[in-house]
Design a protein around this motif. Sequence first.
Motif, PDB file in Angstrom:
ATOM      1  N   PHE A 121       8.109   0.270  46.200  1.00  0.00           N
ATOM      2  CA  PHE A 121       8.002   1.268  47.261  1.00  0.00           C
ATOM      3  C   PHE A 121       9.373   1.494  47.910  1.00  0.00           C
ATOM      4  O   PHE A 121       9.544   1.383  49.114  1.00  0.00           O
ATOM      5  N   PHE A 122      10.325   1.831  47.027  1.00  0.00           N
ATOM      6  CA  PHE A 122      11.718   1.966  47.451  1.00  0.00           C
ATOM      7  C   PHE A 122      12.339   3.291  46.982  1.00  0.00           C
ATOM      8  O   PHE A 122      13.468   3.331  46.497  1.00  0.00           O
ATOM      9  N   ALA A 179      13.165  -1.408  53.058  1.00  0.00           N
ATOM     10  CA  ALA A 179      12.430  -1.635  51.813  1.00  0.00           C
ATOM     11  C   ALA A 179      13.149  -2.653  50.935  1.00  0.00           C
ATOM     12  O   ALA A 179      12.507  -3.536  50.336  1.00  0.00           O
ATOM     13  N   LEU A 180      14.467  -2.571  50.853  1.00  0.00           N
ATOM     14  CA  LEU A 180      15.210  -3.531  50.037  1.00  0.00           C
ATOM     15  C   LEU A 180      15.116  -4.932  50.631  1.00  0.00           C
ATOM     16  O   LEU A 180      14.968  -5.920  49.895  1.00  0.00           O
ATOM     17  N   ASP A 202       2.146   9.927  45.214  1.00  0.00           N
ATOM     18  CA  ASP A 202       1.973   9.060  46.383  1.00  0.00           C
ATOM     19  C   ASP A 202       2.186   7.579  46.131  1.00  0.00           C
ATOM     20  O   ASP A 202       2.309   6.807  47.095  1.00  0.00           O
ATOM     21  N   ARG A 203       2.249   7.133  44.867  1.00  0.00           N
ATOM     22  CA  ARG A 203       2.335   5.695  44.640  1.00  0.00           C
ATOM     23  C   ARG A 203       3.382   5.290  43.611  1.00  0.00           C
ATOM     24  O   ARG A 203       4.024   4.256  43.786  1.00  0.00           O
ATOM     25  N   ALA A 261       7.007   1.559  42.022  1.00  0.00           N
ATOM     26  CA  ALA A 261       8.176   2.262  42.541  1.00  0.00           C
ATOM     27  C   ALA A 261       7.928   2.930  43.880  1.00  0.00           C
ATOM     28  O   ALA A 261       8.810   2.974  44.745  1.00  0.00           O
ATOM     29  N   GLY A 262       6.728   3.470  44.087  1.00  0.00           N
ATOM     30  CA  GLY A 262       6.459   4.285  45.254  1.00  0.00           C
ATOM     31  C   GLY A 262       6.463   5.755  44.871  1.00  0.00           C
ATOM     32  O   GLY A 262       6.926   6.140  43.793  1.00  0.00           O
ATOM     33  N   GLY A 263       5.929   6.560  45.757  1.00  0.00           N
ATOM     34  CA  GLY A 263       5.813   7.984  45.477  1.00  0.00           C
ATOM     35  C   GLY A 263       6.933   8.796  46.085  1.00  0.00           C
ATOM     36  O   GLY A 263       8.003   8.273  46.415  1.00  0.00           O
TER      37      GLY A 263
END
Length: 286
Positions: free
Chosen positions: A68-69, A80-81, A157-158, A110-112
């Motif tokens: 999620f970065f 996030a890191l 989104d994800r 990874a995140g969206g």
Amino acid sequence: MSAHPRLSLNQATVKHASLLDALDATRAAGIGAVGLWREPVADVGLEKACALVADSGLRVSSLCRGGFFTAPPGPGRTAALAENRRAIEETAALAAAGAPGSAPVLVLVAGGLPGGDRDLAGARERARDAVGALADDARAAGVVLAIEPMHPVFAADRGVVSTLGQALDVAEQFPAEAVGVVVDTYHVWWDPDLPAQVARAGRGRRIASYQLADWVTPLGPDVLVSRGLPGDGHADLAGISALVEAAGYRGDVEVEVFAHALWDADPADVAARTAAAFAASSGVRR
């Protein structure tokens, strides 16, 4: 009772169970390994979580999740890191607490797209840069960052990394002992290029984790929780397992099923059902 020796119960399959209850249910079903999630670990604190894992006698197959970065440079990305570096430390500690054969694998989603952003290629590039910023930390801790591609329905989104090929494009820029990939059947079963990409991952020794869940229809209103135990849906799990085996993967195999029907059931019953489904439909060799 003894389950398949390579089966691991991912905590997401018994999401509403506490860490202790999840460990007890796993062990009672004769399952030898568990895939952990950061939230139930945080509920008891890392020190106690490590003690519970050590007392359980179970192997740890992975910790979910980092990532999620995809945020642009700024406070959100910095935070996030930092959170991912904490996750790396947790992964190392929990794997060390687990039984012999535990794997220090941190699963990365990874995140969206950040709010209002439509630059999918840019978000993927920022995800790649984040992995690069974390690779040395992971290597120093003896942890493998395992990039998990997600089904394209989740790209917004994800998970902007949608295919195993895209995950490998990132992983191959870093040492194999620091960055690998997750093969999750729920997310990749549909991919016509999957055989070639699994073989590619095997040549580079990049498969850090293998996860099983079936694709069931009709899909519910929330696709994320529309998963099934092995054998309940449409994915050729035995065929994918054969690809992963041919690629040289011999580690634990997690069953990770997001489904309200399982979450609302008794964790011990879910663990027993998971063991039976895995034995019948996974195609995983002993």
